[in-house]
Design an enzyme around this catalytic site. Structure first.
Site, PDB file in Angstrom:
ATOM      1  N   GLY A 142     -12.259  -7.311   6.533  1.00 21.61           N
ATOM      2  CA  GLY A 142     -13.518  -7.707   7.167  1.00 21.61           C
ATOM      3  C   GLY A 142     -13.954  -9.122   6.842  1.00 21.61           C
ATOM      4  N   GLY A 199      -5.690   0.385   5.165  1.00 20.47           N
ATOM      5  CA  GLY A 199      -5.001   1.185   6.166  1.00 20.47           C
ATOM      6  C   GLY A 199      -5.061   0.572   7.565  1.00 20.47           C
ATOM      7  N   GLY A 219      -6.743  -2.796  10.133  1.00 20.92           N
ATOM      8  CA  GLY A 219      -7.472  -4.050  10.298  1.00 20.92           C
ATOM      9  C   GLY A 219      -8.744  -3.801  11.090  1.00 20.92           C
ATOM     10  N   GLY A 220      -9.559  -4.831  11.206  1.00 19.02           N
ATOM     11  CA  GLY A 220     -10.729  -4.769  12.079  1.00 19.02           C
ATOM     12  C   GLY A 220     -11.894  -3.930  11.583  1.00 19.02           C
ATOM     13  N   MET A 258     -10.269  -4.983  -2.609  1.00 18.43           N
ATOM     14  CA  MET A 258     -10.344  -4.510  -1.216  1.00 18.43           C
ATOM     15  C   MET A 258     -11.811  -4.409  -0.812  1.00 18.43           C
ATOM     16  SD  MET A 258      -7.275  -4.290  -0.089  1.00 18.43           S
ATOM     17  CE  MET A 258      -7.787  -3.738   1.542  1.00 18.43           C
ATOM     18  N   MET A 294       0.882  -1.177   0.000  1.00 16.86           N
ATOM     19  CA  MET A 294       0.000   0.000   0.000  1.00 16.86           C
ATOM     20  C   MET A 294       0.910   1.215   0.000  1.00 16.86           C
ATOM     21  SD  MET A 294      -2.767  -1.553   2.642  1.00 16.86           S
ATOM     22  CE  MET A 294      -1.685  -2.923   3.002  1.00 16.86           C
ATOM     23  N   SER A 340      -8.039  -9.926  11.696  1.00 18.96           N
ATOM     24  CA  SER A 340      -8.659 -10.020  13.030  1.00 18.96           C
ATOM     25  C   SER A 340      -9.393 -11.333  13.247  1.00 18.96           C
ATOM     26  CB  SER A 340      -9.668  -8.885  13.235  1.00 18.96           C
ATOM     27  OG  SER A 340      -9.208  -7.717  12.669  1.00 18.96           O
TER      28      SER A 340
HETATM   29  C1  DX5 Z   1      -6.096  -3.479   5.465  1.00 21.22           C
HETATM   30  C2  DX5 Z   1      -5.178  -4.614   5.144  1.00 21.22           C
HETATM   31  C3  DX5 Z   1      -5.727  -5.943   5.479  1.00 21.22           C
HETATM   32  C4  DX5 Z   1      -5.997  -6.148   6.957  1.00 21.22           C
HETATM   33  C5  DX5 Z   1      -7.248  -6.958   7.051  1.00 21.22           C
HETATM   34  O1  DX5 Z   1      -5.570  -2.322   4.949  1.00 21.22           O
HETATM   35  O2  DX5 Z   1      -4.862  -4.639   3.751  1.00 21.22           O
HETATM   36  O3  DX5 Z   1      -4.915  -6.995   4.994  1.00 21.22           O
HETATM   37  O4  DX5 Z   1      -4.969  -6.813   7.623  1.00 21.22           O
HETATM   38  O5  DX5 Z   1      -7.629  -7.029   8.365  1.00 21.22           O
HETATM   39  P1  DX5 Z   1      -9.069  -7.568   8.808  1.00 21.22           P
HETATM   40  O6  DX5 Z   1      -9.172  -8.984   8.345  1.00 21.22           O
HETATM   41  O7  DX5 Z   1      -9.012  -7.423  10.299  1.00 21.22           O
HETATM   42  O8  DX5 Z   1     -10.084  -6.681   8.171  1.00 21.22           O
HETATM   43 ZN    ZN Z   2      -3.852  -6.472   2.946  1.00 18.75          ZN
END
Ligand code: DX5
Ligand code: ZN
Length: 218
Positions: free
Chosen positions: A180, A145, A147-148, A140, A71, A201
């Site tokens: 997610g 940016g 998680g969770g 995506m 990213m 997560s």
């Molecule tokens: C978000 C990341 C994801 C993230 C997903 O920017 O690219 O890889 O780790 O986390 P969860 O599964 O908690 O949404």
């Molecule tokens: Zn990712």
């Protein structure tokens, strides 16, 4: 559903950043083959994570398939370092201004699989010029940016479109989702033809990771 083997790629973003080696070990002990490694630059996304040295050090004790999600605003300047560090697959976003096609080719020339990523606000049509030249397309399902976050149901149609496009054109790219993903949203994605699921997560919070993995990819 798709005929491809379903892969779960746990994201160590949700693991312990003071002990990433342990996060990778947990994935291996669960019997999985891929690990998703999120690289953020504080510019393309408002957060910061790891660099190539993290991958070099994780590679020393792991045979997992390193699914590296860049990213970055200027990924072309970093793909070589991430390839040499031990990535197996490097995914780059389509949104920033940089030579996308050249960078996709560069990733393959470095001996890695390549992937292209679209954000929730980016249309599937923008991928058309690249679909024949990628090993993986990552949709995506949250704004990248952090998680969770909550899965965006309105992304399911993108998976459906890309799966049809793949079938129609006899293409072989993997179709990955990220953001997610849990047992419920993962199943919905699979029903639309997704074969590669990132889970941060939901994986690291699962008390029984083996049964989580089994239920998600069975
Ligand atoms: C978000 C990341 C994801 C993230 C997903 O920017 O690219 O890889 O780790 O986390 P969860 O599964 O908690 O949404
Ligand atoms: Zn990712």
């Amino acid at each position: 559903m798709t005929e491809k083997e379903i892969i779960l790629s746990p994201s160590i973003l949700a693991g312990d950043h003071a002990n990433l080696e342990n996060s990778v070990r947990i994935i291996t002990e669960t019997g999985l083959r891929w690990v998703h490694i999120d690289i953020m630059d504080g510019n393309f996304v408002p957060n910061l994570t790891f660099g190539p040295q993290t991958i070099i050090d994780l590679r020393k004790n792991s045979q997992l398939f390193f699914d590296t999600h860049l990213m970055l605003s200027q990924p072309q300047n970093h793909v070589e370092a991430f390839a040499k560090a031990g990535s197996d697959l490097i995914s780059i976003h389509i949104e920033p201004e940089y030579p996308v096609r050249k960078t996709l080719k560069h990733i393959r020339d470095l001996g890695c699989k390549n992937g292209i990523v679209i954000n929730p606000d980016t249309s599937v049509d923008s991928l058309t010029p690249y679909i024949e030249d990628v090993d993986l397309i990552l949709v995506m399902t949250v704004q990248p940016g952090f998680g969770g976050q909550v899965f965006r149901e309105d992304m399911l149609h993108k998976i459906e479109i890309l799966n049809s496009l793949r079938k129609k054109n006899h293409l072989k790219f993997r179709l990955e989702v990220d953001g997610g993903i849990n047992l419920d949203t993962g199943l919905k994605c699979r029903q639309k033809g997704c074969d590669t699921l990132v889970a941060g997560s939901a994986f690291f919070n699962a008390n029984n990771k083996k049964s989580f993995a089994k239920n998600l990819i069975l």
